[in-house]
Motif scaffolding. Sequence first.
Motif, PDB file in Angstrom:
ATOM      1  N   LEU A   1      38.776  32.662  43.572  1.00 30.40           N
ATOM      2  CA  LEU A   1      38.830  33.438  42.338  1.00 30.40           C
ATOM      3  C   LEU A   1      37.570  33.175  41.520  1.00 30.40           C
ATOM      4  O   LEU A   1      37.087  32.040  41.442  1.00 30.40           O
ATOM      5  N   ILE A   2      37.066  34.243  40.887  1.00 28.01           N
ATOM      6  CA  ILE A   2      35.926  34.140  39.974  1.00 28.01           C
ATOM      7  C   ILE A   2      36.403  34.598  38.599  1.00 28.01           C
ATOM      8  O   ILE A   2      36.835  35.741  38.427  1.00 28.01           O
ATOM      9  N   HIS A   3      36.354  33.685  37.648  1.00 28.07           N
ATOM     10  CA  HIS A   3      36.833  34.007  36.297  1.00 28.07           C
ATOM     11  C   HIS A   3      35.890  35.010  35.646  1.00 28.07           C
ATOM     12  O   HIS A   3      34.689  34.777  35.563  1.00 28.07           O
ATOM     13  N   GLN A   4      36.448  36.127  35.177  1.00 25.07           N
ATOM     14  CA  GLN A   4      35.619  37.210  34.633  1.00 25.07           C
ATOM     15  C   GLN A   4      35.642  37.289  33.117  1.00 25.07           C
ATOM     16  O   GLN A   4      34.604  37.387  32.481  1.00 25.07           O
ATOM     17  N   SER A   5      36.791  37.268  32.530  1.00 27.48           N
ATOM     18  CA  SER A   5      36.847  37.455  31.083  1.00 27.48           C
ATOM     19  C   SER A   5      38.166  36.954  30.534  1.00 27.48           C
ATOM     20  O   SER A   5      39.132  36.738  31.277  1.00 27.48           O
ATOM     21  N   THR A   6      38.180  36.791  29.233  1.00 29.02           N
ATOM     22  CA  THR A   6      39.367  36.355  28.499  1.00 29.02           C
ATOM     23  C   THR A   6      39.512  37.232  27.270  1.00 29.02           C
ATOM     24  O   THR A   6      38.528  37.515  26.596  1.00 29.02           O
ATOM     25  N   PHE A   7      40.738  37.680  26.996  1.00 26.00           N
ATOM     26  CA  PHE A   7      40.942  38.453  25.774  1.00 26.00           C
ATOM     27  C   PHE A   7      42.376  38.302  25.301  1.00 26.00           C
ATOM     28  O   PHE A   7      43.224  37.729  25.994  1.00 26.00           O
ATOM     29  N   THR A   8      42.629  38.779  24.122  1.00 24.65           N
ATOM     30  CA  THR A   8      43.959  38.718  23.530  1.00 24.65           C
ATOM     31  C   THR A   8      44.439  40.115  23.183  1.00 24.65           C
ATOM     32  O   THR A   8      43.636  41.039  23.032  1.00 24.65           O
ATOM     33  N   ILE A   9      45.739  40.273  23.062  1.00 21.50           N
ATOM     34  CA  ILE A   9      46.296  41.529  22.553  1.00 21.50           C
ATOM     35  C   ILE A   9      46.092  41.581  21.045  1.00 21.50           C
ATOM     36  O   ILE A   9      45.539  42.509  20.493  1.00 21.50           O
ATOM     37  N   THR A  10      46.549  40.543  20.380  1.00 19.31           N
ATOM     38  CA  THR A  10      46.340  40.387  18.945  1.00 19.31           C
ATOM     39  C   THR A  10      46.540  38.923  18.612  1.00 19.31           C
ATOM     40  O   THR A  10      47.253  38.207  19.310  1.00 19.31           O
ATOM     41  N   SER A  11      45.905  38.465  17.561  1.00 21.09           N
ATOM     42  CA  SER A  11      45.872  37.034  17.274  1.00 21.09           C
ATOM     43  C   SER A  11      47.228  36.468  16.869  1.00 21.09           C
ATOM     44  O   SER A  11      47.433  35.257  16.943  1.00 21.09           O
ATOM     45  N   ASP A  12      48.178  37.304  16.438  1.00 17.47           N
ATOM     46  CA  ASP A  12      49.458  36.763  16.001  1.00 17.47           C
ATOM     47  C   ASP A  12      50.452  36.591  17.144  1.00 17.47           C
ATOM     48  O   ASP A  12      51.564  36.121  16.926  1.00 17.47           O
ATOM     49  N   ILE A  13      50.073  36.957  18.379  1.00 15.04           N
ATOM     50  CA  ILE A  13      50.950  36.747  19.528  1.00 15.04           C
ATOM     51  C   ILE A  13      50.697  35.356  20.085  1.00 15.04           C
ATOM     52  O   ILE A  13      49.589  35.021  20.493  1.00 15.04           O
TER      53      ILE A  13
END
Length: 1002
Positions: free
Chosen positions: A546-558
């Motif tokens: 596996l090659i880590h590509q990106s990280t993101f969130t839906i919204t900060s309150d989750i």
Amino acid sequence: MFSAPVTAIKILPNDRICLAGTGPYVLAFDLTTNQQLLQEKILIDSIVHGFEARQITKETDNSSYIIVVFGQRTFSIIQWSSISRSSLTTVISSIQCPSWIISALIVHLDPLIQSLTVLFGTALNQIYRYNKSLELIQSFKYTTLYSSCLFHHINECIIFAAGTVFGQLILYEQDSNDYFHEKLNVSHHNGAIFGITYYENFLCTVGDDRTVKLYKFHNDLELLTSFFAHEARIWQSCLTSTHILTCGEDSSIRLWSHKSTGEILRCFSVHRCKNVWCMDILRDNDNNKPLIIISGWSDGGVRRYHLDDVPIDSHEVILLNNSLQNDYPRNIIFLNSIIMIVQMNSGQLLKIDQQNITIFYDGRNILKNGYVKMNVAHDGNQYLAVGLLNGLVFIFDQYGKIINEFQIDINKNNKILQILWLNNTLSSKLLVCIPDGIMFVYNITNQPATVDHYLEVLPDFEQRWPNTCLYLDQYNLLLIGDRQGNILSYDLNNQLNCSIYQKFERLHGINGTSSIVIDENTNLIRSCGRDGYINIFSINNEQRKLIHQSTFTITSDITWLDQFIKFPSLITCFTTNNFSLYTLDDQTTKRRLMHVECGGGHRNHDFFIEKNFNAYFVYIRNKQIYLAKKNLMRILNEATCLSIIPPTHGTEIRCVKLFQTNNHLYMITGSEDTQIKLFTFQLEKSNPKCEHISTLQSHLSAVCDIIVIDNLFFSCGARAQIFAWQMKNNIVIRSGHFMLHPLRRRHGAGGGGNINDENKKDNFNEDRGLDVRFTSIAAIRMAENGNYLLFVTGSDAILRIFRYTISSNRFTLLQTCTHSEYCQLRVKVYSKRYIVFVSSTDGLLCAYDCLSLDNTIRSTCIKLHQSGINDFDLIEIIENHLLRLASAGDDGSIHVSIFDINNWIWKREYSKDNIHQSPATGIRFLNSTMFISIGIDQRLKLWTIKNDEQILELTKNYLVDIRDILSMDMIFCDEKNQFAIVIVGAGVQTIQFDLTNYLFYS
């Protein structure tokens, strides 16, 4: 293409038409078909801030409206007709007002004699009247207004409601002599009043103090309710006879009752927007509820919501009518459709099918007084696996028949801590975990089941069991996400004992990884966890890693992402005390579909969605079973965003790049909201098209610059980050990451692991702190295949030179250099001779000789501007000898200079001081003697260098519609002998330049 914050919304209810104001443009939408009908430029050099409409005819097949469009110090009067729905008729073209207009009211309209009277309220607490000409009719005591409202009250008397910067609400009433006198004055707000709304004797004010005040207005003002409504400033409210809608700076729309003391009934939000500037409602004629909500957002989107789009769903209690005394449910799971299996404390497994409750398995002698693990296989026979605390495992078919059972016996504590089916194995493989992180893969086709693999134990932790697994049959790899946030890869090519093949430690924090899935179309893997993050991985086919590509969130309150749903692409999650369901894939339409107040995250819960989009959420709370359900058919199939042009960014756009691939024109934008967006568009004047391709979320802070080369593009920004991205067939994956100071991912009370898997050692070089901002980036292809040289400027006055290698996806720092102590702003490279040019905030333009990086890099500077050089461009005028550079700066000046490559000297050529009324932010050469410049003053200027006359001549001046311009890019379209220009700042605007006729048009 034009996309800017939407600052005004008005619904024409009888025809279900919505008008929206964005920049100087008016857009119209049909709310029956959800189609955009028109986009026309109505105001010149002004932003639309409001509408006032009056219906003038309503016949069987025809209705029309007179509409006052106002903004800043300008207003126009137009007409819309149902006969010609796709066009507007200008009745009165733009008229200037001496003061800022903040409200309007049509008080008289006679279409037969073309008589029209309009009152305007202004920010200087004045009332103007327009009737063939504009005149000031009254000035009140001097105070600055942030809001006002003109409306007809009892017996058609006219009220002027003024909201001051000091929180006062002043009501002026018009008497029989058309004179306004002060009627009421209250000061209930602690700060400026930003919005005043009147409807059916109700008056609502919102403002700087985040509160809502609702009044009953007859002869006096009766304060009905007051409550805090938003986390930031509130811009506007809308009223019905029973409800209040508010919107504001926290990027949310909220629904309240008239009797509310602060309890939200509904909340609509688009994440990473900065503001919801405006809204209006289409009311239900029967019960006067808001049937449809139309809102204007800071990302340029016009969105529609139904009242029931995001309900805090009512949920029913399922009564079990159990005959056993003091029995209660302990665990629950969906078997198929809405058929549920419930484990009771008595040991019984009950089957709930609608209202029909039967015994699925009577396990009172075996399952009594124990918590069991249950898991259903959905890729084959819908088998139910049940694991007991004594190490016994039962496999049931969907009818309750035991088809296999076996006992775990390794002379240890055999308690079943987790039991998971392996996907894509047709319900034949089962992962079982017991204490001390011991795991087995069982083959249940044998009687009794046999062990196919012993897996290396999970890393030591207090809670050592997997939460989720994913079997990649094409690679024969098993991915496991465990309770301590690790993602582990096991190579199942080994026959019996399988060791950990790859490890991402604590990627999702100490609360655990909750779900792992693969997208079969893109072959990208997603993981989510109870830290609220989603991680994206690609797979190296040769190494099976596996090659880590990106990280993101839906919204900060989750705080707890729970489960990926594949069809359609959704994700379940928990906030503080609620369950929510969100759309996942399309960033432009991401929204919440369900919202259930359930008390927060439960281990005793499950979610299921049917093919007809009936969604069900079941959970156990206080020894009772609750079921929430909702049909998602309409909300999934009906577009939320009405605009033809897709929304861009909710905050200011800092950079833009244009490029062409396979005869397609692409645009990449980077913003203060940390996102990168990729679009493809066509420039046909009669039928312009724009399509959103991808939204990339890996930057921790603002994206400052982007460079495109081959099928790669590199982005840089604050927190001293660089990302490499690779695009194949409109699919973009992250292929590399560099950060001066890799942050440690810490969630909860513990943590560990880097954001990326490449930089595991702390960086102990001279750079300290996280305040370095990479401001600009340039790239050239190196002689070695698959290698690129990157030149990155920084706020710490250091130019850094990197080598990026595709095969390893790694950045290597080769050299650093500097020419002053001031922040570097922009970098460009002359690739033939590896000459790098850098501008800085002290007005210097410096050339670096980077042909050899082994020795000290020579440089030479020239002082051109009084202050920062925001942008510059270069072009070759004598091959391998002379370069011409044009620069634009904070001082509003333009400078043209010559750089002699062979003699390594600068020469001033032309200079124009203060030719922009504000900082100049962009400059591009069309050819060796023509270039364009742009400034925050919105003037796009075409310059011609006349060598024979030794002058720099302003050839063309064009007013653009985007405010706060920060960047510009340009590309030549060969077929039409035209240039495409994109300008970004508070929005995006594309402009075409006809080189033959020297003509700008958009």
